[in-house]
Design a protein around this motif. Structure first.
Motif, short mmCIF file in Angstrom:
data_model
loop_
_atom_site.label_atom_id
_atom_site.label_comp_id
_atom_site.label_asym_id
_atom_site.label_seq_id
_atom_site.Cartn_x
_atom_site.Cartn_y
_atom_site.Cartn_z
N MET A 1 0.98 -1.37 0.10
CA MET A 1 0.04 -0.01 -0.03
C MET A 1 1.04 1.14 -0.03
O MET A 1 1.77 1.27 0.77
CB MET A 1 -0.71 -0.17 1.37
N THR A 2 0.40 2.27 -0.79
CA THR A 2 1.27 3.64 -0.97
C THR A 2 1.17 4.23 0.41
O THR A 2 0.01 4.51 0.71
CB THR A 2 0.79 4.28 -2.10
N SER A 62 -6.13 12.17 0.47
CA SER A 62 -6.33 10.72 0.34
C SER A 62 -7.64 10.50 -0.79
O SER A 62 -7.79 9.63 -1.38
CB SER A 62 -6.99 10.14 1.68
N ASP A 67 -7.00 4.70 -2.10
CA ASP A 67 -6.22 3.42 -1.47
C ASP A 67 -4.90 3.77 -0.80
O ASP A 67 -4.46 2.92 -0.45
CB ASP A 67 -6.30 2.26 -2.46
N ALA A 68 -4.34 4.78 -1.12
CA ALA A 68 -3.27 4.98 -0.24
C ALA A 68 -3.60 5.60 1.11
O ALA A 68 -4.56 6.00 1.58
CB ALA A 68 -2.45 6.46 -0.81
N VAL A 115 -7.64 6.88 4.61
CA VAL A 115 -7.65 6.10 3.29
C VAL A 115 -9.17 6.78 2.66
O VAL A 115 -10.23 6.49 3.04
CB VAL A 115 -7.77 4.72 3.61
N ARG A 192 -1.23 -1.66 10.36
CA ARG A 192 -1.57 -1.77 9.05
C ARG A 192 -0.65 -2.44 8.03
O ARG A 192 -0.83 -2.63 6.97
CB ARG A 192 -1.88 -0.38 8.53
#
Length: 197
Positions: A1-2, A62, A67-68, A115, A192
């Motif tokens: 995930m970025t 975001s 999705d970052a 997010v 996370r």
């Protein structure tokens, strides 16, 4: 995930880099003074203002980067009921430092992770800093040494540099003073899977 830092702060970026994080930087498109002005009418405290500003920054960025994991951060400075901002010029920095000298002020640093426009994590921490009763001549010398760097922080000082000479006592986490409650943020990022446990 970025992972994205929604901040133009070189200090915050340096903290995250030193902690071993790999991330991108994206500046949020947020009018902070407009947000603060709206909050002033609600009577919220400076810690809540820092949290709201961090959240607005995180959610704005975001939404642009789906999705970052986006980290927003902000810091406010309060002296009793008075709040201070980054000084716009050297004369404002001088006046601000003279107003703070010999007194204890609070720095409130907040971090929010979002997010897709939804905040997942919020944390705010406060540090108390007491400036020594320095002379106006010392303020002039201090500003001559630090120059424009005085305009880059809410207190017109950086404790990690020559600004430490302004203080006689500091009570609080070093990272909070620099503008990011780093340890709680790292703990969240571990949950996370961004960092190893």
């Amino acid at each position: 995930m970025t992972l994205i830092l929604a901040s133009g702060s070189a200090t915050r970026a340096s903290m995250l880099t030193s902690a071993g994080l790999i991330f991108e930087r994206r500046s949020p498109d947020v009018d902070e003074r407009a947000v603060e002005s709206a909050l002033a009418e609600t009577g919220v405290g400076p810690d809540d203002v820092a949290t709201v500003l961090a959240e607005v920054k995180a959610t704005e960025v975001s939404l642009r980067f789906p999705d970052a994991l986006v980290i927003g951060a902000d810091q406010t400075l309060s002296l009793g009921d008075e709040r201070f901002h980054k000084p716009p010029d050297m004369e404002a920095a001088r006046r601000q430092l003279l107003a703070l000298r010999g007194r204890t002020h609070q720095l409130h640093s907040a971090a929010v992770v979002a997010v897709n426009g939804e905040p997942l994590f919020r944390h705010v921490a406060t540090a108390s800093l007491t400036m020594r009763p320095f002379t106006p001549a010392f303020v002039g010398r201090y500003l001559a040494v630090v120059g424009e760097r005085a305009l880059s922080s809410v207190g017109a000082y950086q404790v990690e540099g020559f600004g430490i000479q302004l203080f006689e006592e500091i009570d609080g986490d070093h990272f909070t003073i620099l503008g990011l409650p780093l340890l709680p943020l790292l703990a969240f990022l571990r949950t996370r899977g961004v960092l190893d446990t």
